[in-house]
Scaffold this active site. Structure first.
Site, short mmCIF file in Angstrom:
data_model
loop_
_atom_site.label_atom_id
_atom_site.label_comp_id
_atom_site.label_asym_id
_atom_site.label_seq_id
_atom_site.Cartn_x
_atom_site.Cartn_y
_atom_site.Cartn_z
NE ARG A 4 116.97 3.95 55.03
CZ ARG A 4 117.12 5.18 55.54
NH1 ARG A 4 116.18 5.69 56.30
NH2 ARG A 4 118.22 5.87 55.31
CD GLU A 23 111.56 2.19 58.18
OE1 GLU A 23 110.63 2.70 58.83
OE2 GLU A 23 112.59 2.80 57.84
NE ARG A 56 107.23 10.97 59.45
CZ ARG A 56 108.27 11.22 60.22
NH1 ARG A 56 109.10 12.18 59.94
NH2 ARG A 56 108.48 10.51 61.30
CG HIS A 57 108.05 6.27 56.40
ND1 HIS A 57 107.22 6.86 57.34
CD2 HIS A 57 109.25 6.08 57.00
CE1 HIS A 57 107.91 7.02 58.47
NE2 HIS A 57 109.14 6.56 58.29
CD GLU A 76 114.96 12.44 60.26
OE1 GLU A 76 114.30 11.43 60.54
OE2 GLU A 76 115.81 12.47 59.35
CB SER A 105 119.36 11.34 60.83
OG SER A 105 119.55 10.98 62.17
NE ARG A 160 110.86 11.70 55.49
CZ ARG A 160 111.08 11.05 56.61
NH1 ARG A 160 111.78 11.63 57.58
NH2 ARG A 160 110.61 9.84 56.80
#
Lengths: 399, 399
Positions: free
Chosen positions: B171, B173, B179-180, B322, B325, B373
């Site tokens: 990712r 991002e 948590r990323h 979360e 998903s 996670r």
């Protein structure tokens, strides 16, 4: 209803509401021969396009069938992989492949190995190699790991003792051969040893033998299904596995008339020929070649302390093709620096690799297995694209 | 000998030749209390640098210890990960993590799932998303897969019925949170269903419950070792797992005074708050939220045929965060095209995604779990960098 059903395109998904009835005579055209469905309702769940780019029937045809019938070439298959994968042989190949991974992990877990996950995005081409893919990483460049080796070794330096990892590895080589992919699955392991790197070499060779044995026992149906389309001589191996020293292999090649020196690397044709000689002499398609010449191995390979010019390294072969390359690694930061300099590797580029060994590290060895190669060679298939679900090569990035 | 031994730097590796002798009184400073070594020889196998960047003693200190004693900050730990990983808590974290993967695979294999491997290098950002890393692929550009979703779905379209894959996902991002990660391990699965997507949702939720249960039973030692350094309330869950509908969750948040609409997505603080409310009411740290508003989910999500504005999709949570998903995916090429257009997704960019469904595909659903996670939240740790062996974030690419 027959009119409706006859108009449903092939490969569509249907729900059928029916009675199961015994048949008076055997149904010859089905695998289920003694019952049939007496249909009440047919619902189309998902309609396929009427015009299919390939027919499953053609894609499933045994390569030994008489010429004249339609076949499907490899690019058409791969372009339409979702359809191609529906053939019985492909289902069997990927079930067996799933088994190879499971057996690899199971066999190692039983011996106290733990699974680790190593980063694929790395900051430098750490093994000093070329052939790495470059990634744009925010405002900088990064690379895709060619192997998890440094990270496996760091896990050993962190006292994990025995580790394995299963994951994608990347090679930016413009090799368009039957056995090269730009992305493949590596079955990698690394292990600290007590007295001799042969402890590790035997662990790896025995793990592979164990996998072969269980594949033969537990995947008979899949092996048979693949053989229907791609007939092949059964894969053979010895227990314990055959281990030859490199110089013995050179002797065998010399005897067969090959012009080769004791310190030369083996060319691909010589590996193939050696596989045939070994098979004829020992009746095995699997063997280990130990003690490669030091000069043909990477800088981090431990030299053989007893035989100048040789190293504590090994390759493993199936049907004359390399499936694993491994070695005892140098675990001393100073010696590693020295060897890197002798190899002309820029110390700057391997700084973090060397630093990993400056706070104590047990002697260790390991290796990496190409999963798709193992499956291809175990089943006697002719192309690695047959054992990669969605293969990647210099010319193929889709689907 | 004492002089020699006292000069060996800490963290060096030594071989000791000694007699094991019973001790007259218990040794209080060791875990092995009733025997001791009477040393004959000591050999240094690998010397550590005299100056260590961190002391294992400091890196192992419980966070609850009185202030004043040295601690090691996260960046120093990660910069010197090989040393940091030697702490008892870190050994326990990564043994448990190895267990999570093994239990995930085992639980699914028992239910007839097969393991697949999906390509990480892809030709287009197929889910229409941004946040992808670009790779130089020979003379072209390629991308790193943000998830194996399309490939899992193609395996379903190829009749594999139930598949899972464990592998790196990427990712791009620029999220610098607890948590990323930019690269993490995805535990992904996809499954064709017979009547209702809840068959899949329950399979996933039960698989997670099974993993939690076996972690508690089979990794007690590791959980205890982590708790020594990072004390935390025990992770709780229900059997069968708690499943709530999205609108019920909104009601619970409204009741707690949150200003939120029935069709709004949940913000991270609202997810956290909901986790607390659910825990207080149901005594569980794990639950499923089913039936998300259609507008907040990606274009390929199947709308709920009975409730306009909602969808056949779900998220799963641990301690209010979360971890998964998932959704029923649209399996019809025409409907998928329609939905992509409504979302303003350029059809050009998702051409191969849509093509995968034009030759028949069974209804299916699935999801992706972030492995790091799960481990972080099961153990109640405060940062995902603690559960990634060599974490990658926008600012960290080494070691």
């Amino acid at each position: 209803m027959i009119k409706f059903v006859s108009q449903i395109p092939k490969e569509s998904i249907v729900d059928i509401h029916a009675y199961v009835k015994a048949t008076p005579t055997k149904v010859e055209s089905c695998t289920q021969k003694d019952v049939e469905l007496s249909i009440l309702e047919v619902w189309v769940v998902s309609t396929a396009k009427a015009q299919l780019p390939l027919l499953i029937e053609d894609a499933s045809r045994p390569i030994t069938d008489d010429a004249g019938l339609s076949t499907v070439n490899q690019d058409t298959r791969l372009d339409n992989r979702v359809l191609d994968l529906r053939t019985p042989a492909n289902h069997a190949i990927f079930k067996l492949e799933s088994g190879v991974c499971q057996l690899f992990r199971e066999t190692l877990a039983q011996q106290g190995f733990i699974e680790i996950h190593t980063p694929k995005i790395i900051s430098a081409a750490s093994e000093g190699g070329a052939n790495v893919f470059t990634v744009s990483y925010f405002k900088n460049n990064a690379y895709l790991a060619q192997s998890p080796q440094l990270y496996k070794q760091m896990a050993i330096a962190a006292d994990f003792d025995k580790v394995y990892t299963v994951g994608a590895v990347f090679r930016a080589e413009d090799s368009n051969t039957h056995r090269h992919l730009t992305e493949f699955v590596g079955l990698d392991l690394e292990m600290a040893f007590k007295y001799h790197y042969h402890e590790v070499m035997h662990t790896i060779a025995n793990t592979l033998t164990q996998i072969f044995k269980r594949l033969k026992n537990e995947f008979q149906v899949e092996i048979a299904a693949v053989n229907v389309q791609y007939p092949c001589e059964e894969f053979t191996f010895l227990e314990p596995p055959l281990i030859l020293e490199f110089f013995t292999a050179v002797d065998m090649l010399k005897e067969a008339g090959v012009d080769i020196d004791y310190y030369d690397d083996l060319s691909t044709p010589n590996e193939k020929l050696l596989g045939k000689i070994v098979k004829a002499k020992y009746s095995t398609d699997f063997y280990v070649l130990d003690k490669y010449p030091l000069a043909v191995r990477p800088f981090y390979t431990m030299p053989d302390p007893l035989n100048a010019g040789y190293s504590n390294s090994y390759d493993m072969f199936m049907r004359g093709e390399e499936i694993l390359s491994g070695a005892q690694r140098i675990h001393d930061a100073n010696f590693l620096t020295e060897r890197a300099q002798e190899h002309g590797v820029e110390l700057d580029k391997i700084k973090s690799y060397i630093e990993a060994f400056q706070y104590g590290c047990p002697p260790h060895a390991g290796g990496g297995i190409g999963m798709e190669r193992v499956v291809m060679l175990f089943l006697g298939l002719d192309n690695i694209r047959k054992t990669s679900l969605f293969p990647r090569d210099p010319k193929r990035l889709t689907p």
